[in-house]
Scaffold this motif. Sequence first.
Motif, PDB file in Angstrom:
ATOM      1  N   LYS A  77      -0.183   0.366 -11.244  1.00 16.74           N
ATOM      2  CA  LYS A  77       0.833   1.083  -9.559  1.00 16.74           C
ATOM      3  C   LYS A  77       0.933  -0.393  -8.835  1.00 16.74           C
ATOM      4  O   LYS A  77       2.325  -0.837  -8.189  1.00 16.74           O
ATOM      5  CB  LYS A  77       0.296   1.820  -9.600  1.00 16.74           C
ATOM      6  CG  LYS A  77       0.065   3.177 -10.194  1.00 16.74           C
ATOM      7  CD  LYS A  77       0.335   4.295  -9.527  1.00 16.74           C
ATOM      8  CE  LYS A  77       0.495   5.222  -8.405  1.00 16.74           C
ATOM      9  NZ  LYS A  77      -1.043   6.368  -7.716  1.00 16.74           N
ATOM     10  N   VAL A  78      -0.221  -0.891  -7.924  1.00 17.24           N
ATOM     11  CA  VAL A  78      -0.434  -2.086  -7.210  1.00 17.24           C
ATOM     12  C   VAL A  78       0.561  -3.296  -7.640  1.00 17.24           C
ATOM     13  O   VAL A  78       1.232  -3.899  -6.698  1.00 17.24           O
ATOM     14  CB  VAL A  78      -2.080  -2.258  -7.001  1.00 17.24           C
ATOM     15  CG1 VAL A  78      -1.884  -3.332  -5.568  1.00 17.24           C
ATOM     16  CG2 VAL A  78      -2.748  -0.882  -6.098  1.00 17.24           C
ATOM     17  N   GLU A  79       0.359  -3.420  -8.692  1.00 15.25           N
ATOM     18  CA  GLU A  79       0.941  -4.666  -9.711  1.00 15.25           C
ATOM     19  C   GLU A  79       2.898  -4.760  -9.386  1.00 15.25           C
ATOM     20  O   GLU A  79       3.326  -5.963  -8.889  1.00 15.25           O
ATOM     21  CB  GLU A  79       0.339  -5.419 -10.548  1.00 15.25           C
ATOM     22  CG  GLU A  79      -1.002  -5.813 -10.769  1.00 15.25           C
ATOM     23  CD  GLU A  79      -1.804  -6.337 -12.330  1.00 15.25           C
ATOM     24  OE1 GLU A  79      -0.888  -5.956 -13.156  1.00 15.25           O
ATOM     25  OE2 GLU A  79      -2.775  -6.793 -11.833  1.00 15.25           O
ATOM     26  N   SER A 105       0.901  -0.945   0.102  1.00 14.04           N
ATOM     27  CA  SER A 105      -0.138  -0.133  -0.359  1.00 14.04           C
ATOM     28  C   SER A 105       0.986   1.475   0.384  1.00 14.04           C
ATOM     29  O   SER A 105       0.616   2.249  -0.753  1.00 14.04           O
ATOM     30  CB  SER A 105      -0.857   0.450   1.441  1.00 14.04           C
ATOM     31  OG  SER A 105      -1.636   1.783   1.206  1.00 14.04           O
ATOM     32  N   GLU A 106       2.113   0.757   0.651  1.00 14.99           N
ATOM     33  CA  GLU A 106       2.758   2.801   0.664  1.00 14.99           C
ATOM     34  C   GLU A 106       2.914   2.401  -0.248  1.00 14.99           C
ATOM     35  O   GLU A 106       4.674   4.046  -0.858  1.00 14.99           O
ATOM     36  CB  GLU A 106       3.789   1.978   1.626  1.00 14.99           C
ATOM     37  CG  GLU A 106       4.761   2.873   2.503  1.00 14.99           C
ATOM     38  CD  GLU A 106       5.528   2.863   3.807  1.00 14.99           C
ATOM     39  OE1 GLU A 106       7.079   3.157   3.705  1.00 14.99           O
ATOM     40  OE2 GLU A 106       5.171   2.222   4.746  1.00 14.99           O
ATOM     41  N   THR A 111      -7.805  -0.490  -1.854  1.00 14.33           N
ATOM     42  CA  THR A 111      -7.218  -0.393  -2.695  1.00 14.33           C
ATOM     43  C   THR A 111      -6.785  -1.525  -3.431  1.00 14.33           C
ATOM     44  O   THR A 111      -6.732  -2.252  -4.632  1.00 14.33           O
ATOM     45  CB  THR A 111      -6.663   0.501  -3.827  1.00 14.33           C
ATOM     46  OG1 THR A 111      -7.633   1.823  -3.022  1.00 14.33           O
ATOM     47  CG2 THR A 111      -6.124   0.622  -5.179  1.00 14.33           C
ATOM     48  N   VAL A 112      -5.324  -1.275  -2.443  1.00 11.81           N
ATOM     49  CA  VAL A 112      -4.847  -3.118  -3.324  1.00 11.81           C
ATOM     50  C   VAL A 112      -5.733  -4.448  -2.781  1.00 11.81           C
ATOM     51  O   VAL A 112      -5.275  -5.126  -3.561  1.00 11.81           O
ATOM     52  CB  VAL A 112      -4.166  -2.670  -1.574  1.00 11.81           C
ATOM     53  CG1 VAL A 112      -3.110  -4.065  -1.814  1.00 11.81           C
ATOM     54  CG2 VAL A 112      -2.606  -1.116  -1.589  1.00 11.81           C
ATOM     55  N   SER A 113      -6.869  -3.867  -1.950  1.00 13.00           N
ATOM     56  CA  SER A 113      -7.563  -5.479  -1.222  1.00 13.00           C
ATOM     57  C   SER A 113      -7.873  -5.721  -2.705  1.00 13.00           C
ATOM     58  O   SER A 113      -8.978  -6.863  -3.248  1.00 13.00           O
ATOM     59  CB  SER A 113      -8.368  -5.735  -0.458  1.00 13.00           C
ATOM     60  OG  SER A 113      -8.986  -6.617  -0.202  1.00 13.00           O
ATOM     61  N   ARG A 114      -8.838  -4.347  -3.290  1.00 11.57           N
ATOM     62  CA  ARG A 114      -9.828  -4.661  -4.584  1.00 11.57           C
ATOM     63  C   ARG A 114      -8.645  -5.222  -6.076  1.00 11.57           C
ATOM     64  O   ARG A 114      -9.078  -5.677  -7.019  1.00 11.57           O
ATOM     65  CB  ARG A 114     -10.227  -3.149  -4.950  1.00 11.57           C
ATOM     66  CG  ARG A 114     -11.440  -2.341  -3.842  1.00 11.57           C
ATOM     67  CD  ARG A 114     -11.921  -2.060  -4.847  1.00 11.57           C
ATOM     68  NE  ARG A 114     -11.683  -0.639  -4.878  1.00 11.57           N
ATOM     69  CZ  ARG A 114     -11.304   0.172  -3.449  1.00 11.57           C
ATOM     70  NH1 ARG A 114     -12.285  -0.324  -2.334  1.00 11.57           N
ATOM     71  NH2 ARG A 114     -10.528   1.534  -3.588  1.00 11.57           N
ATOM     72  N   VAL A 115      -7.163  -4.849  -5.962  1.00 11.77           N
ATOM     73  CA  VAL A 115      -6.529  -5.837  -7.213  1.00 11.77           C
ATOM     74  C   VAL A 115      -6.602  -6.768  -6.696  1.00 11.77           C
ATOM     75  O   VAL A 115      -6.798  -7.464  -7.647  1.00 11.77           O
ATOM     76  CB  VAL A 115      -5.955  -5.086  -6.981  1.00 11.77           C
ATOM     77  CG1 VAL A 115      -4.478  -5.350  -7.872  1.00 11.77           C
ATOM     78  CG2 VAL A 115      -5.252  -3.368  -7.819  1.00 11.77           C
ATOM     79  N   MET A 144       3.564  -4.980  -5.755  1.00  9.94           N
ATOM     80  CA  MET A 144       3.890  -6.599  -5.798  1.00  9.94           C
ATOM     81  C   MET A 144       4.936  -7.094  -5.985  1.00  9.94           C
ATOM     82  O   MET A 144       5.698  -7.721  -5.352  1.00  9.94           O
ATOM     83  CB  MET A 144       2.445  -7.117  -6.228  1.00  9.94           C
ATOM     84  CG  MET A 144       1.237  -6.586  -4.831  1.00  9.94           C
ATOM     85  SD  MET A 144      -0.798  -7.374  -5.642  1.00  9.94           S
ATOM     86  CE  MET A 144      -0.588  -8.645  -5.245  1.00  9.94           C
ATOM     87  N   ALA A 145       5.349  -6.811  -7.186  1.00 10.94           N
ATOM     88  CA  ALA A 145       6.659  -7.347  -8.701  1.00 10.94           C
ATOM     89  C   ALA A 145       7.638  -6.948  -7.563  1.00 10.94           C
ATOM     90  O   ALA A 145       8.560  -8.058  -7.227  1.00 10.94           O
ATOM     91  CB  ALA A 145       6.280  -7.110  -9.588  1.00 10.94           C
ATOM     92  N   SER A 146       7.673  -6.238  -7.333  1.00 10.54           N
ATOM     93  CA  SER A 146       8.376  -5.826  -7.276  1.00 10.54           C
ATOM     94  C   SER A 146       9.821  -5.811  -5.215  1.00 10.54           C
ATOM     95  O   SER A 146      10.695  -6.226  -5.085  1.00 10.54           O
ATOM     96  CB  SER A 146       9.327  -4.137  -6.858  1.00 10.54           C
ATOM     97  OG  SER A 146       7.994  -3.620  -5.876  1.00 10.54           O
ATOM     98  N   LEU A 147       8.193  -5.570  -4.799  1.00 17.52           N
ATOM     99  CA  LEU A 147       8.150  -6.668  -2.777  1.00 17.52           C
ATOM    100  C   LEU A 147       8.079  -8.022  -3.080  1.00 17.52           C
ATOM    101  O   LEU A 147       8.137  -8.630  -1.866  1.00 17.52           O
ATOM    102  CB  LEU A 147       7.725  -5.724  -1.973  1.00 17.52           C
ATOM    103  CG  LEU A 147       7.529  -3.668  -1.745  1.00 17.52           C
ATOM    104  CD1 LEU A 147       6.596  -3.361  -1.280  1.00 17.52           C
ATOM    105  CD2 LEU A 147       8.513  -3.671  -0.851  1.00 17.52           C
ATOM    106  N   GLY A 148       8.636  -8.561  -4.141  1.00 20.94           N
ATOM    107  CA  GLY A 148       7.782  -9.913  -3.689  1.00 20.94           C
ATOM    108  C   GLY A 148       7.073 -10.039  -3.222  1.00 20.94           C
ATOM    109  O   GLY A 148       7.088 -11.643  -2.938  1.00 20.94           O
ATOM    110  N   TYR A 149       5.583  -9.590  -2.965  1.00 22.54           N
ATOM    111  CA  TYR A 149       5.073 -10.198  -2.009  1.00 22.54           C
ATOM    112  C   TYR A 149       3.951 -11.330  -2.842  1.00 22.54           C
ATOM    113  O   TYR A 149       3.773 -11.354  -4.120  1.00 22.54           O
ATOM    114  CB  TYR A 149       3.219  -8.262  -1.991  1.00 22.54           C
ATOM    115  CG  TYR A 149       2.339  -8.591  -1.177  1.00 22.54           C
ATOM    116  CD1 TYR A 149       2.172  -9.033   0.338  1.00 22.54           C
ATOM    117  CD2 TYR A 149       0.848  -9.166  -2.133  1.00 22.54           C
ATOM    118  CE1 TYR A 149       1.245  -9.015   0.648  1.00 22.54           C
ATOM    119  CE2 TYR A 149       0.198  -9.446  -1.038  1.00 22.54           C
ATOM    120  CZ  TYR A 149       0.338  -9.550   0.308  1.00 22.54           C
ATOM    121  OH  TYR A 149      -1.142  -9.128   1.051  1.00 22.54           O
ATOM    122  N   GLN A 150       3.474 -11.868  -2.024  1.00 20.49           N
ATOM    123  CA  GLN A 150       2.747 -12.854  -2.002  1.00 20.49           C
ATOM    124  C   GLN A 150       1.217 -12.660  -1.884  1.00 20.49           C
ATOM    125  O   GLN A 150       1.521 -12.964  -0.348  1.00 20.49           O
ATOM    126  CB  GLN A 150       3.491 -14.874  -1.905  1.00 20.49           C
ATOM    127  CG  GLN A 150       4.322 -14.602  -2.458  1.00 20.49           C
ATOM    128  CD  GLN A 150       4.022 -14.609  -4.605  1.00 20.49           C
ATOM    129  OE1 GLN A 150       3.515 -15.275  -4.527  1.00 20.49           O
ATOM    130  NE2 GLN A 150       5.079 -14.241  -5.536  1.00 20.49           N
TER     131      GLN A 150
END
Length: 333
Positions: free
Chosen positions: A35-37, A8-9, A17-21, A40-46
């Motif tokens: 932007k959200v995707e 989110s940050e 918004t992150v949740s909706r994505v 997520m990719a840069s942080l490696g968020y799963q």
Amino acid sequence: MATIYQVSEAAGVSLATVSRVMNGNAKVSDRTRKKVEDAMASLGYQPNAIAQSLASNRTNSVGLLVSELHGSYFGDLMSTVEQVLKQNGKHVIITAGHVDEKREHEAIEFLKSRRCDALILHAEAVSDGYLKTLSDSNIPIVVINRNVDGLEENCFVVDNENGGYIATKAALEAGHKQIAYISGPQFKKDASDRLAGHKRALQEANIAFEENSMFEGDFHESSGQAGMQQLQDTFPGFTALVCANDEMASGAMTAAREFGYDIPSQLSIIGFDNVLFSRYLYPKLTTIENPIHAMGEMAAYWVLQHVYDIKSPIPIEHLFVPEMVKRDTLGSV
């Protein structure tokens, strides 16, 4: 491990918004989604699928019931539904009912236990009443290849009676008068409708339908072979054979060659479905287009639009018109 708060940050958007994505909500702009995707990719968020499901009351999975897992017809249906839903971030859980009421019940209960967000059903044995009750519960359903009174807006069907009519009409227009028929199992609505269309075409031509001109098959290749063999005895002299699906037509073609027939100069054969192999038979099979790909596509888009609020890119249609596919197995007399 990155958290949703960090995503989110990094994206500069709210947690909602992150949740909706992550839930595939259509009300997020393409720019914000990217932007959200990217974050997520840069942080490696799963995303945690279980947590997502609990938070959104969605599993992003759709149950698909088919009659069988083999054959071109059901293969096309399964691959089409999976492709459309996967492109929109949804997954498909597939099971088979094998045209048995008890097994269809069990298969549907299994899909419900997986907490599917919706069910796409190619159900042939359960009653209309059962499907209406299921529809009244808290899980949306779509029915393929079957029209249920009261659920017309949830059903996607081809006009099977008209398809049967078109097939036999083509044989009649080619000059055939002695026309044999291999049907599907008559407890199935699509099979009985195709036979009704065959009878209507004969009636229009003032040709009486004879019971010994028909063999009731089971939609499998072996019954096409058995039907051709039996019709030699019960209805000798026929010059055209109409089959209620392509599998039985291919079996009938094999048997016809064993009897020494040349196709189509001595015997014309017409199928139904236009499955992939029909264009690779020799001679190439004349058949009726059964738009199972289009029906599967429509069913998937209906689910996306009504369950996930993702607008369908094409108008939703419920009734499909069969068309003749002229190839090489229909000759004139």
